[in-house]
Design a protein around this motif. Sequence first.
Motif, short mmCIF file in Angstrom:
data_model
loop_
_atom_site.label_atom_id
_atom_site.label_comp_id
_atom_site.label_asym_id
_atom_site.label_seq_id
_atom_site.Cartn_x
_atom_site.Cartn_y
_atom_site.Cartn_z
N LYS A 230 -25.12 108.65 17.06
CA LYS A 230 -25.52 107.43 16.28
C LYS A 230 -27.02 107.16 16.28
O LYS A 230 -27.67 106.96 15.22
CB LYS A 230 -25.10 106.28 16.47
N LYS A 237 -32.55 108.67 9.52
CA LYS A 237 -32.74 107.74 8.37
C LYS A 237 -33.94 107.02 8.16
O LYS A 237 -34.28 106.59 7.37
CB LYS A 237 -31.42 106.88 8.45
N ARG A 296 -28.11 97.78 14.47
CA ARG A 296 -28.14 97.52 12.94
C ARG A 296 -27.09 98.58 12.40
O ARG A 296 -26.33 98.03 11.52
CB ARG A 296 -29.59 97.86 12.42
N ALA A 297 -26.92 99.45 13.09
CA ALA A 297 -25.91 100.66 12.68
C ALA A 297 -24.51 99.85 13.11
O ALA A 297 -23.74 100.11 12.48
CB ALA A 297 -26.08 101.83 13.48
N GLU A 299 -23.66 96.82 13.22
CA GLU A 299 -23.61 95.70 12.25
C GLU A 299 -23.08 96.13 10.73
O GLU A 299 -22.19 95.77 10.45
CB GLU A 299 -24.68 94.75 12.15
N GLU A 300 -23.76 97.51 10.60
CA GLU A 300 -23.37 97.92 9.23
C GLU A 300 -22.09 98.61 9.29
O GLU A 300 -21.14 98.57 8.36
CB GLU A 300 -24.36 99.06 8.88
N GLY A 301 -21.52 99.36 10.51
CA GLY A 301 -20.06 99.72 10.58
C GLY A 301 -19.12 98.57 10.68
O GLY A 301 -18.29 98.78 10.03
N ASN A 303 -19.39 95.70 8.99
CA ASN A 303 -19.42 95.04 7.69
C ASN A 303 -18.61 96.26 6.65
O ASN A 303 -18.01 95.77 5.83
CB ASN A 303 -21.06 94.88 7.12
N GLU A 304 -18.62 97.60 7.13
CA GLU A 304 -18.21 98.47 5.97
C GLU A 304 -16.58 98.22 6.47
O GLU A 304 -15.79 98.29 5.37
CB GLU A 304 -18.50 99.77 6.53
#
Length: 307
Positions: A230, A237, A296-297, A299-301, A303-304
């Motif tokens: 990650k 990114k 942040r990654a 949190e994105e995971g 939310n997905e």
Amino acid sequence: MTHGTHNAVYDPRNEDVLIYVNGELFPRNEAKISVFDSGYLVGDGVWEGFRLHKGVLVFLKEHYDRLFQGAKTVGMDLGMSRDEITKAIWKTLDANDMKDGVHVRLMFTRGIKKTPSQDPRLTISGPNLVIIAEYKKADPESRDQGVKLFTSTIRRGSPDYLDPRLNCHSKIHEVQALVQALEAGADEALMLDINGFVSTCNATNFFMVKDGEVWTSTGQYCMNGITRGKVIEVCEKSGISCYQKNFSLFDVYGADEAFVTGSFGGLTPVTEIDGRIISESVPGSMTQRLQKLYERAIEEGVNEVKV
């Protein structure tokens, strides 16, 4: 007091957690496995460590990919699908009313042996599955103060006899490396590969920062860490130069910053290596930036999964 990347803040709720053993739940002090278990006898097992964050098992697919690859590598039929394993994990979490700030250790062994032996043909039961879920948050002291590393004489092995990417129960060489580091007054061991290049640490993956670039090993001689992957991903990114390459202690001693990664502790800064000060500022600017990008990654995971 113990100090390191796996330090957890004490939580009294862990005294009463229920442990999953082959479909049943037992109080912590009653959870047991046979002395004839393959994992106990010969270290014949594979495992994963998951984080439960805001009701979501973070990066579940990546962990399962590694688990099933490891099982296939050692010729072990887990006897359960990914969905069935997930149900077992949630059975454990729900029984303990767990929603957040939890670390899950999932362990499969080949099963019970008829007699002490390496021979898998003497296994007389199906695989044993143990799931231990605990309230575990990384001790902020490690994150705030960083950790000290010592380069061990124990090397990470060649993939032709024990592939370092195999997340198995056979960890004695890493334990040996850590013992050396502890005896030298450090918190964790830095390990070289068979060619003398920097590989990894005994329980975490190693990164260094030089002139704005992030370096980590080639991945040939280290655990294929989920957090490691990650960090590499968020670098790509975010336009941060990140190289998987061979480098030596010569490079490490001249690093601007260094940090280690793991599913439990995330990114932990390194202050010293073999007695040499790496960074006066902890965490360094790049480490701090990557800590935020990794969070942040996560949190994105989450939310997905919730969408």
